[in-house]
Design a protein around this motif. Sequence first.
Motif, PDB file in Angstrom:
ATOM      1  N   ASN A  55       0.960  -1.011  -0.006  1.00 48.82           N
ATOM      2  CA  ASN A  55      -0.031   0.060  -0.055  1.00 48.82           C
ATOM      3  C   ASN A  55       0.950   1.113  -0.041  1.00 48.82           C
ATOM      4  O   ASN A  55       0.356   2.407  -0.707  1.00 48.82           O
ATOM      5  CB  ASN A  55      -0.941   0.003   1.203  1.00 48.82           C
ATOM      6  N   ILE A  56       1.972   1.222   0.545  1.00 47.54           N
ATOM      7  CA  ILE A  56       2.795   2.363   0.364  1.00 47.54           C
ATOM      8  C   ILE A  56       3.423   2.900  -0.740  1.00 47.54           C
ATOM      9  O   ILE A  56       3.956   4.027  -0.865  1.00 47.54           O
ATOM     10  CB  ILE A  56       4.138   2.072   1.212  1.00 47.54           C
ATOM     11  N   ASP A  57       3.228   1.799  -1.843  1.00 48.09           N
ATOM     12  CA  ASP A  57       3.701   1.956  -3.413  1.00 48.09           C
ATOM     13  C   ASP A  57       2.375   2.847  -4.059  1.00 48.09           C
ATOM     14  O   ASP A  57       2.603   3.107  -5.089  1.00 48.09           O
ATOM     15  CB  ASP A  57       3.994   1.010  -3.862  1.00 48.09           C
ATOM     16  N   GLN A  58       1.333   3.043  -3.624  1.00 54.07           N
ATOM     17  CA  GLN A  58       0.148   3.222  -4.414  1.00 54.07           C
ATOM     18  C   GLN A  58       0.183   4.587  -4.925  1.00 54.07           C
ATOM     19  O   GLN A  58      -0.334   4.877  -5.895  1.00 54.07           O
ATOM     20  CB  GLN A  58      -1.351   3.026  -3.711  1.00 54.07           C
ATOM     21  N   LEU A  59       0.744   5.648  -4.248  1.00 56.83           N
ATOM     22  CA  LEU A  59       1.222   6.941  -4.981  1.00 56.83           C
ATOM     23  C   LEU A  59       1.844   6.688  -6.137  1.00 56.83           C
ATOM     24  O   LEU A  59       1.331   7.296  -7.249  1.00 56.83           O
ATOM     25  CB  LEU A  59       1.726   7.611  -3.795  1.00 56.83           C
TER      26      LEU A  59
END
Length: 108
Positions: A55-59
């Motif tokens: 989820n930390i990569d969604q940006l």
Amino acid sequence: MIVDRLRMGTDGQGITTLVAFYKCPLKCKYCINHKCHFTDSNSKVSAIELYNSINIDQLYFFATGGGLTFGGGEPLLQASFILDVLELGAKNWHTTIETSLNVPYDKW
């Protein structure tokens, strides 16, 4: 499983994160991931743990049109786990599955 983040130009457009599973029913001569045949090195994580780590990569996914790739090994051997990750919110990301389809039909 192995998580390889911030991949560009490998699994489609944009920045992607690869989740590579162990276990593969095939023994292809030119396999690029021989580790997929090892089962003793599996890291055990829950669906929520995997989702939270990706989820930390969604940006990056939204900014570049990238997303999540499930590969392997044979990811469809873990189809119910993948569905659990998608239901947690990953279904909002562009998702790719690299598969040989050499799995029982109910895993499709």
